[in-house]
Design an enzyme around this catalytic site. Structure first.
Site, PDB file in Angstrom:
ATOM      1  N   LYS A 115      -5.699  11.743 -11.628  1.00 28.13           N
ATOM      2  CA  LYS A 115      -5.318  11.034 -12.852  1.00 28.13           C
ATOM      3  C   LYS A 115      -4.721  11.981 -13.882  1.00 28.13           C
ATOM      4  CE  LYS A 115      -8.227   6.959 -12.531  1.00 28.13           C
ATOM      5  NZ  LYS A 115      -9.268   6.117 -13.157  1.00 28.13           N
ATOM      6  N   LYS A 197      -3.691   2.485   0.916  1.00 21.34           N
ATOM      7  CA  LYS A 197      -4.494   1.334   0.519  1.00 21.34           C
ATOM      8  C   LYS A 197      -3.642   0.366  -0.314  1.00 21.34           C
ATOM      9  CE  LYS A 197      -8.361   0.854  -2.509  1.00 21.34           C
ATOM     10  NZ  LYS A 197      -9.464   1.431  -3.242  1.00 21.34           N
ATOM     11  N   LYS A 200      -3.308  -1.870  -6.857  1.00 15.37           N
ATOM     12  CA  LYS A 200      -2.741  -2.580  -7.996  1.00 15.37           C
ATOM     13  C   LYS A 200      -1.722  -1.722  -8.729  1.00 15.37           C
ATOM     14  CE  LYS A 200      -7.234  -2.006 -10.288  1.00 15.37           C
ATOM     15  NZ  LYS A 200      -8.276  -2.598 -11.088  1.00 15.37           N
TER      16      LYS A 200
END
Ligand code: TRP
Length: 334
Positions: A115, A197, A200
Site C-alpha cells: 500500500k 484474485k 475490487k
C-alpha cells in the site's frame, strides 16, 4: 464464549465496488456460520481512512455494505452488524495494543509495503499501524475464530503474537484467535487473468463481476472470460481460466466440479460460459432486489445500526475495562 457459543469476528471495508469474489469467497459463507458462532461483522470504516476518501462517498458505501450484509442473509438479530467507528473501544484498545507492538513487526507487513508503494504521496502513520487496529477489532470481542482470506493471514498472525505477549505479561486477558479457512473453491480469480484474485481495485473492469452489475453486463463478462486453446473440458490446474469458471459455477449452483465436468464434457467453452453467466445472474439478481428493498426501509436499517452498535459496545467495554485495569489506568469515579 458468549451464551456457550464461540465468538467469530470479521470485517470488510466499504471502499471500491464489491465483487462476486467478495460475495462467494466471504459473505455467502458468513451466512452459514451464524448458527454455530456468536458473530460480529463490522464495516471497518476506521481502516478505510488510511487511504484518502471522499467523505460523502465513504458514508454512502459504508451504508451500502451494511445493507448488503443483511441482504446476503445475515440476520441482524443474530449477527452483530455494525460500523467500527460507532464503537470507540476499537480506537482505545488499538492505542494500548500499539504500545505492545514493535516497529520491526509492523515493518515486516507485506500489505503495508504494497500500500505504501501504491500511495507513495500519503504514507501516513495509520497505514503503518493498520494491523494494530485490526488486532484491536478481533481481541475486543475475545474472538475465537476469524474468517479471513490468505492476504490477511499475516495480520492475524500478528494479532495472535500481540495477544500472547499481552497475556504473557498480565495473565489470561485475551482469547487467542484462530483463522477460519473457508471451504475450497471459494477463491474466485479474475476473469481476464486467472492468476490474479478477482479484486475490487482491478483496473480492468472486465476481470471482475461487481455485485451491482446488471444481468447483461454479467453475461457479457462471463462470455469474454479468458480460457485456453486446449479445448478439453477438464477441471485442472493447467486450465486456470476454466478452473475458475467451474469454481464460480459450483459456488452458485451447489454442484461439484465432477458433476459439472460430466454435464458439460460434450459442449464447447462458449456454451459453458453462457451457463456460468446465467448461474451468476440467478444469484446476484435476487440479491440486488433485496438490497433495493432494504434501502427503501430507512428506519429499519437505522434501527439495526443503533441496536447493534449498542450490543457491540457492551461487549467491547467489558474487554476494555479489563485491559485498562491491567495496564494500570486509574479507575473511573462514578
Ligand atoms: N483488513 C481486512 C481486509 O482488508 C478487514 C478487516 C479489518 C478485518 N479488521 C478485521 C478482517 C478484523 C478480519 C478481522 O480484508
Amino acid at each position: 464464549m458468549i451464551d456457550n457459543k464461540k465468538v467469530l469476528f470479521s470485517g470488510m471495508q466499504a471502499t471500491g465496488n464489491l465483487t462476486l469474489g467478495n460475495y462467494l469467497g466471504a459473505l455467502k459463507n458468513w451466512v452459514s456460520l451464524s448458527d454455530e458462532y456468536e458473530c460480529f461483522y463490522s464495516v471497518v470504516d476506521m481502516h478505510s481512512i488510511t487511504i484518502r476518501q471522499d467523505p460523502a462517498t465513504l458514508r454512502k458505501r459504508a451504508r451500502a455494505l451494511l445493507t448488503l450484509y443483511i441482504a446476503a442473509g445475515l440476520d441482524p438479530e443474530k449477527n452483530c452488524i455494525y460500523y467500527q467507528s460507532h464503537v470507540s473501544g476499537h480506537a482505545e484498545l488499538s492505542w494500548i495494543l500499539s504500545c505492545f507492538t514493535y516497529m520491526g513487526e509492523l515493518n515486516r507487513m507485506t500489505q503495508f509495503k504494497d500500500k505504501a508503494a501504491k500511495h507513495a504521496d500519503n504514507i501516513n502513520a495509520g497505514l503503518f499501524t493498520y494491523p494494530v487496529l485490526m488486532a484491536a477489532d478481533i481481541l475486543l470481542y475475545q474472538a475465537d475464530v476469524v474468517p479471513v482470506g490468505i492476504d490477511q493471514m499475516q495480520h492475524l498472525e500478528l494479532t495472535r503474537d500481540i495477544a500472547q505477549r499481552f497475556n504473557g505479561i498480565y495473565g489470561d486477558v485475551f482469547t487467542i484467535p484462530e483463522a477460519y479457512i473457508g471451504k475450497v473453491g471459494a477463491k474466485i480469480m479474475s476473469l481476464q487473468d486467472p492468476s490474479k484474485k478477482m479484486s475490487k481495485s482491478d483496473e480492468n473492469p472486465n476481470g471482475s463481476i461487481y455485485l451491482m452489475d446488471d444481468p447483461d453486463t454479467i453475461r457479457r463478462k462471463c462470455k469474454r472470460a479468458v480460457t485456453d486453446s486446449l479445448g478439453e473440458f477438464r477441471y485442472s490446474d493447467e486450465q486456470p481460466g476454466l478452473h475458475n469458471l467451474i469454481d464460480i459455477y459450483c459456488s452458485c449452483t451447489g454442484k461439484t466440479p465432477d458433476e459439472v465436468v460430466s454435464e458439460f464434457s460434450g459442449s464447447g467453452y462458449g456454451q459453458f460460459k453462457e451457463a456460468v453467466g446465467e448461474a451468476v445472474v440467478s444469484i446476484l439478481d435476487p440479491l440486488q432486489k433485496r438490497v433495493a428493498e432494504l434501502e427503501k426501509d430507512k428506519s429499519y436499517i437505522d434501527s439495526v445500526i443503533k441496536n447493534n452498535a449498542e450490543k457491540a459496545n457492551y461487549y467491547a467495554q467489558k474487554t476494555l475495562r479489563k485491559v485498562q485495569k491491567k495496564v494500570g489506568f486509574p479507575e473511573k469515579i462514578r
